[in-house]
Design an enzyme around this catalytic site. Structure first.
Site, PDB file in Angstrom:
ATOM      1  N   HIS A 197       0.844  -1.380  -0.109  1.00  0.00           N
ATOM      2  CA  HIS A 197      -0.043  -0.045  -0.084  1.00  0.00           C
ATOM      3  C   HIS A 197       0.796   1.179   0.031  1.00  0.00           C
ATOM      4  O   HIS A 197       0.645   2.250  -0.970  1.00  0.00           O
ATOM      5  CB  HIS A 197      -1.020   0.124   1.165  1.00  0.00           C
ATOM      6  CG  HIS A 197      -2.002  -1.072   1.099  1.00  0.00           C
ATOM      7  ND1 HIS A 197      -2.584  -1.477   2.008  1.00  0.00           N
ATOM      8  CD2 HIS A 197      -2.499  -1.534  -0.003  1.00  0.00           C
ATOM      9  CE1 HIS A 197      -3.744  -2.582   1.892  1.00  0.00           C
ATOM     10  NE2 HIS A 197      -3.540  -2.486   0.236  1.00  0.00           N
ATOM     11  N   ARG A 340      -6.254 -15.632 -29.520  1.00  0.00           N
ATOM     12  CA  ARG A 340      -5.291 -16.565 -29.944  1.00  0.00           C
ATOM     13  C   ARG A 340      -5.820 -17.951 -28.982  1.00  0.00           C
ATOM     14  O   ARG A 340      -6.267 -17.640 -27.966  1.00  0.00           O
ATOM     15  CB  ARG A 340      -3.977 -16.217 -29.380  1.00  0.00           C
ATOM     16  CG  ARG A 340      -2.898 -17.644 -29.805  1.00  0.00           C
ATOM     17  CD  ARG A 340      -1.520 -17.350 -29.235  1.00  0.00           C
ATOM     18  NE  ARG A 340      -1.610 -17.373 -27.822  1.00  0.00           N
ATOM     19  CZ  ARG A 340      -0.307 -17.270 -27.261  1.00  0.00           C
ATOM     20  NH1 ARG A 340       0.829 -16.861 -27.888  1.00  0.00           N
ATOM     21  NH2 ARG A 340      -0.355 -17.483 -25.734  1.00  0.00           N
ATOM     22  N   GLU A 439       5.632 -18.776 -35.640  1.00  0.00           N
ATOM     23  CA  GLU A 439       6.573 -18.656 -34.569  1.00  0.00           C
ATOM     24  C   GLU A 439       7.378 -19.843 -34.642  1.00  0.00           C
ATOM     25  O   GLU A 439       8.043 -20.393 -33.628  1.00  0.00           O
ATOM     26  CB  GLU A 439       5.751 -18.471 -33.215  1.00  0.00           C
ATOM     27  CG  GLU A 439       4.533 -19.370 -33.029  1.00  0.00           C
ATOM     28  CD  GLU A 439       3.923 -19.090 -31.750  1.00  0.00           C
ATOM     29  OE1 GLU A 439       4.362 -18.127 -30.922  1.00  0.00           O
ATOM     30  OE2 GLU A 439       2.919 -19.724 -31.540  1.00  0.00           O
ATOM     31  N   ASN A 462       9.035 -14.212 -30.193  1.00  0.00           N
ATOM     32  CA  ASN A 462       9.530 -15.087 -28.978  1.00  0.00           C
ATOM     33  C   ASN A 462       9.961 -16.385 -29.430  1.00  0.00           C
ATOM     34  O   ASN A 462      10.870 -16.992 -29.207  1.00  0.00           O
ATOM     35  CB  ASN A 462       8.619 -14.885 -27.753  1.00  0.00           C
ATOM     36  CG  ASN A 462       8.160 -13.439 -27.573  1.00  0.00           C
ATOM     37  OD1 ASN A 462       8.900 -12.500 -27.772  1.00  0.00           O
ATOM     38  ND2 ASN A 462       6.867 -13.379 -26.804  1.00  0.00           N
ATOM     39  N   ASP A 463       9.030 -17.104 -29.927  1.00  0.00           N
ATOM     40  CA  ASP A 463       8.999 -18.505 -30.165  1.00  0.00           C
ATOM     41  C   ASP A 463       9.862 -18.669 -31.396  1.00  0.00           C
ATOM     42  O   ASP A 463      10.789 -19.716 -31.597  1.00  0.00           O
ATOM     43  CB  ASP A 463       7.648 -19.377 -30.051  1.00  0.00           C
ATOM     44  CG  ASP A 463       7.176 -19.754 -28.918  1.00  0.00           C
ATOM     45  OD1 ASP A 463       7.902 -20.007 -28.242  1.00  0.00           O
ATOM     46  OD2 ASP A 463       6.120 -19.481 -28.690  1.00  0.00           O
ATOM     47  N   ARG A 473      13.829 -20.045 -24.495  1.00  0.00           N
ATOM     48  CA  ARG A 473      13.522 -18.475 -24.117  1.00  0.00           C
ATOM     49  C   ARG A 473      13.447 -18.088 -22.540  1.00  0.00           C
ATOM     50  O   ARG A 473      13.537 -17.155 -22.324  1.00  0.00           O
ATOM     51  CB  ARG A 473      12.129 -18.007 -24.794  1.00  0.00           C
ATOM     52  CG  ARG A 473      11.012 -18.802 -24.444  1.00  0.00           C
ATOM     53  CD  ARG A 473       9.763 -18.659 -25.269  1.00  0.00           C
ATOM     54  NE  ARG A 473       8.766 -17.478 -24.799  1.00  0.00           N
ATOM     55  CZ  ARG A 473       7.658 -17.156 -25.323  1.00  0.00           C
ATOM     56  NH1 ARG A 473       7.234 -17.885 -26.240  1.00  0.00           N
ATOM     57  NH2 ARG A 473       6.734 -16.417 -24.828  1.00  0.00           N
ATOM     58  N   CYS A 510       3.596  -9.548 -33.219  1.00  0.00           N
ATOM     59  CA  CYS A 510       2.970  -9.513 -31.904  1.00  0.00           C
ATOM     60  C   CYS A 510       4.074 -10.154 -30.842  1.00  0.00           C
ATOM     61  O   CYS A 510       3.786 -10.156 -29.632  1.00  0.00           O
ATOM     62  CB  CYS A 510       1.574 -10.198 -31.800  1.00  0.00           C
ATOM     63  SG  CYS A 510       1.936 -12.078 -31.897  1.00  0.00           S
TER      64      CYS A 510
END
Ligand code: PEP
Ligand code: MG
Length: 603
Positions: A197, A340, A439, A462-463, A473, A510
């Site tokens: 907080h 997806r 990918e 990424n892939d 990765r 993406c």
């Protein structure tokens, strides 16, 4: 002390740079002398307790109002938990009982009860109770100090002679909300995380802060000169004049960039030569929809759906998926939202979905393979998309494609489900655009054929990087080898863009690459005019797009493609970008290395 001994690292919870001497604050239960009251005084002591509780409730209500004015309505609710403790019948009843039965003074009884509850909550080991513990301590300090007629640590900064950095074992929200930037310029706490907080309040009020810095109180003696960087999460002790100058420079460029990014949000993402680059958001969780919208996303380029399963004990039904897809789709009226389908497998096999153990899960039963082999799960998701598409511009995208028939089979299933919904009289779209996530090297090499059987391609860098370079990765030891700018990956990216263009189908990126300025520049040069990025990065990428021309991006991409290594490709991009954009404002990775800023590189 060497430079490394002088540099301490914690968690940056509120961004910005602060400089000044440090001051140590003690935020702990005060010492309470052990005293008993005569039997005749017991009821008077209980009345004294009740009066103190009333006063402290007033103090906290005042803090709540102050938090609302300074930080916002949601932040003000942080104080509700403290008010609830003061009104908790069991807790307060317990304190009164200690006074009546043991003849404790009100302050001793309150301390006793607080410690008892604190031990109980600590033993429970529930992380959610951690924040409640801070609330309990905060309330107890106030009540006890009030009963003892003492002032609290929250008055400390009033006596500071110059703007200072507070160092504490733990910081309370009550103290934080009262801070005044003329006196307190930064906060360091041993305890706490981004979700604490006090951290949330420091962020809203705009005071740079670092939490979770172990041993801070012992390692930073009061009065030490320090530079706190709440963005990087670092504290530099006893800085040299050169270090102070560098920190000031960093602060100025960050402020400049922030101001420019704020301007960019409401402007179109057009290049200098007026080519529109559609910037969409990647949304993994429902709470990312609002930031994506606020940062001007033109739809969602990747709606990950795994969260619907992870953390649940059952697979989500058609109804709940339809509602979620409709909710996201309607948040972006008229703009595409690319859903997806489940990307299960690899490291993502949530509890409700049992899978056989595999020797190589990343080369195993994953993503579209799982969906096609488990048609009931897949069909439910497809039906939900078709139903939600009645009121929204939804697209369907399948992950980890390696073969044409995976796309063809998905399209067949979509038609079958559309027919079934029609027969059942359920309102649903007849079809939605079907896209392929490129990918895997197989998909990239087959991009021309995949473009023929699908409606769009979207590259998951990424892939694609992982499978092209055979580099896990998620493996920290291989992090240096995970290089999306490797010449092999760049060639595949070019192949995909060209195949899509030849087939007249849109292609986007993406993967994480699209969220970095240097890579976004490269991708534009390779021919990608749609990028889907992490929502917080939307303004940065838009700011960049607005300063470059497609010709500049194209010639930089050509030169990067000719590089012999990922490092050289990156250097080329850095040089090319520095010709057109003030890269000194960007993160160190995107900046030109020091000493190499002059002169231009022939591209
Ligand atoms: C990718 O692989 O680049 C991608 C966007 O998908 P994920 O990160 O979800 O695997
Ligand atoms: Mg992927």
């Amino acid at each position: 002390m060497s430079a490394t001994d002088r540099l301490l690292k914690g968690i940056g919870v509120s961004p910005g740079i602060a400089m000044g001497p440090t001051v140590t604050v003690r935020w702990a239960l005060p010492e309470v002398p052990h005293r008993v009251v005569p039997r005749t005084q017991v009821e008077k002591e209980v009345r004294r307790l009740r009066a103190a509780l009333k006063d402290v409730r007033g103090q906290i209500a005042e803090l709540r109002a102050r938090a609302e004015a300074r930080a916002g309505v949601d932040e003000a609710r942080i104080f509700d938990a403290q008010l609830l403790i003061l009104e908790d019948k069991d807790f307060i009843g317990g304190v009164a009982e200690l006074i009546r039965e043991n003849h404790f003074t009100a302050e001793k009884a309150f301390e006793f009860k607080t410690l008892e509850v604190r031990d109980l909550w600590t033993a429970a080991g529930n992380p959610l109770l951690k924040e409640r513990l801070a609330d309990l301590t905060g309330v107890a300090i106030r009540v006890i100090l009030h009963l003892m007629h003492k002032r609290g640590s929250s008055d400390i900064w009033e006596s500071l002679s110059e703007p200072s950095i507070l160092v504490a074992r733990e910081l309370s929200p009550g103290l934080t909300v009262q801070l005044d930037r003329d006196h307190v310029v930064g906060l360091i706490s041993e305890e706490g995380t981004r979700q604490s907080h006090a951290a949330i309040l420091a962020h809203s009020i705009g005071i740079p802060a670092i939490f979770g810095l172990r041993g801070a109180v012992a390692r930073i003696p009061a009065g030490t000169k320090a530079i706190l960087d709440g963005t990087l999460g670092t504290v530099l002790l006893n800085p040299t004049p050169g270090e102070i100058e560098e920190a000031e420079r960093r602060d100025t460029s960050r402020r400049e960039l922030t101001a420019r990014l704020e301007e960019a949000v409401s402007q179109p993402s057009d290049t200098v030569d007026k080519v529109h680059v559609a910037l969409r958001g990647n949304v993994d969780l429902p709470e990312e929809v609002a930031p994506a919208k606020a940062h001007g996303a033109e739809g969602v380029g990747l709606l990950r759906t795994e969260f619907l399963i992870t953390g649940h004990s059952e697979l989500p039904d058609e109804e709940s998926q339809t509602n979620y897809f409709r909710h996201v789709g309607e948040a972006f009226p008229g703009q595409p939202v690319v859903i997806r389908t489940y990307d299960l497998g690899g490291d993502k096999f949530p509890a409700p979905f049992r899978s056989p153990p595999e020797a190589n899960p990343f080369l195993g039963w994953r993503a579209i393979r799982v969906c096609l082999d488990e048609p009931e799960i897949f069909r439910t998701q497809i039906r939900a998309v078709l139903r939600a598409a009645v009121t929204a511009n939804l697209h369907l995208m399948i992950p980890l494609v390696t073969r044409l028939d995976e796309v063809e089979r998905t399209r067949e299933m979509m038609h079958e489900e559309a027919e079934r919904l029609e027969k059942q009289g359920v309102p649903a779209a007849k079809t939605v655009p079907l896209g392929v996530m490129v990918e895997t090297p197989a998909a990239a090499v087959l991009a021309d054929r995949l473009a023929e059987v699908s409606d769009f391609l979207s590259v998951g860098t990424n892939d694609l990087t992982q499978y092209t370079l055979v580099v896990d990765r998620g493996n920290a030891r291989l992090a240096d080898r995970f290089t999306p700018h490797d010449p092999s990956v760049l060639r595949l990216l070019k192949l995909v863009a060209e195949a899509a263009r030849a087939a007249g189908k849109p292609a986007s990126v993406c993967g994480e690459m699209a969220s970095e300025p240097l890579s976004a520049f490269l991708l534009l040069g390779l021919g990608y005019e749609t990028l889907s990025v992490a929502p917080p990065k939307l303004p940065l990428i838009k700011w960049l797009i607005r300063q470059v021309s497609t010709a500049q991006a194209r010639s930089a991409a050509e030169a990067a493609l000719a590089a012999r290594s990922a490092e050289l490709a990156l250097d080329i991009l850095r040089f090319a970008l520095a010709e057109v954009v003030d890269t000194s404002l960007l993160d160190p990775d995107a900046r030109l290395p020091a000493g190499r800023r002059s002169g231009s590189l022939k591209l």
